[in-house]
Write a protein that holds these residues in place. Structure first.
Motif, PDB file in Angstrom:
ATOM      1  N   THR A  96       0.803  -1.131   0.133  1.00  0.00           N
ATOM      2  CA  THR A  96       0.031   0.134   0.109  1.00  0.00           C
ATOM      3  C   THR A  96       0.900   1.371   0.183  1.00  0.00           C
ATOM      4  O   THR A  96       0.579   2.126  -0.783  1.00  0.00           O
ATOM      5  CB  THR A  96      -0.870   0.156   0.985  1.00  0.00           C
ATOM      6  N   GLY A  97       1.896   1.451   0.762  1.00  0.00           N
ATOM      7  CA  GLY A  97       2.809   2.500   0.945  1.00  0.00           C
ATOM      8  C   GLY A  97       3.584   2.730  -0.393  1.00  0.00           C
ATOM      9  O   GLY A  97       3.779   3.903  -0.826  1.00  0.00           O
ATOM     10  N   CYS A  98       3.918   1.627  -1.087  1.00  0.00           N
ATOM     11  CA  CYS A  98       4.637   1.754  -2.406  1.00  0.00           C
ATOM     12  C   CYS A  98       3.656   2.390  -3.591  1.00  0.00           C
ATOM     13  O   CYS A  98       4.375   3.038  -4.335  1.00  0.00           O
ATOM     14  CB  CYS A  98       5.193   0.522  -2.691  1.00  0.00           C
ATOM     15  N   TRP A  99       2.414   1.787  -3.542  1.00  0.00           N
ATOM     16  CA  TRP A  99       1.539   2.164  -4.375  1.00  0.00           C
ATOM     17  C   TRP A  99       1.313   3.823  -4.227  1.00  0.00           C
ATOM     18  O   TRP A  99       1.241   4.616  -5.152  1.00  0.00           O
ATOM     19  CB  TRP A  99       0.200   1.428  -4.550  1.00  0.00           C
ATOM     20  N   ARG A 100       1.248   4.092  -3.092  1.00  0.00           N
ATOM     21  CA  ARG A 100       0.836   5.638  -2.678  1.00  0.00           C
ATOM     22  C   ARG A 100       2.236   6.484  -3.045  1.00  0.00           C
ATOM     23  O   ARG A 100       2.061   7.656  -3.448  1.00  0.00           O
ATOM     24  CB  ARG A 100       0.867   5.936  -1.199  1.00  0.00           C
ATOM     25  N   ALA A 101       3.327   5.984  -3.085  1.00  0.00           N
ATOM     26  CA  ALA A 101       4.448   6.770  -3.254  1.00  0.00           C
ATOM     27  C   ALA A 101       4.921   6.734  -4.515  1.00  0.00           C
ATOM     28  O   ALA A 101       6.325   7.173  -5.050  1.00  0.00           O
ATOM     29  CB  ALA A 101       5.788   6.334  -2.136  1.00  0.00           C
ATOM     30  N   ARG A 102       4.476   5.805  -5.505  1.00  0.00           N
ATOM     31  CA  ARG A 102       4.842   5.386  -6.758  1.00  0.00           C
ATOM     32  C   ARG A 102       5.082   6.695  -7.508  1.00  0.00           C
ATOM     33  O   ARG A 102       6.139   6.652  -8.438  1.00  0.00           O
ATOM     34  CB  ARG A 102       4.104   4.610  -7.614  1.00  0.00           C
TER      35      ARG A 102
END
Length: 95
Positions: free
Chosen positions: A85-91
């Motif tokens: 989830t964090g990686c998707w938000r920071a992509r």
């Protein structure tokens, strides 16, 4: 006439996110529209394309894909990826 009172209660607004099966739409930094589905618990291990790390069994995460590619919606669904989830938000903010 007690029964009539239940119709006087305020109506809850519809939650379109839940109606769509917990799938939402987001526009990426590339200008493409992505379908993003939240998974409460991974059924198996996946590799996150954002950090190249493992999404462990039982971990909540996001599944994302676009249907705006050259080969259409079916090809987009075949290319969906599982993200932390964090990686998707920071992509769009990574260097």
């Amino acid at each position: 006439m007690r029964r009539a009172k239940k119709y006087l209660r305020p109506v809850k607004p519809l939650d379109s996110y839940r109606l769509m099966g917990c799938t939402r739409y987001e526009t990426g930094s590339d200008g493409l529209r992505y379908k993003v589905h939240h998974i409460r618990a991974a059924a198996k291990e996946y590799r996150c394309p954002g950090c190249n790390g493992i999404i462990a069994v039982g971990t909540a995460h996001e599944v994302a894909w676009t249907e705006e590619g050259w080969f259409g919606a079916a090809a987009g669904r075949d290319e969906r990826r599982h993200w932390h989830t964090g990686c998707w938000r920071a992509r769009g903010h990574r260097r």
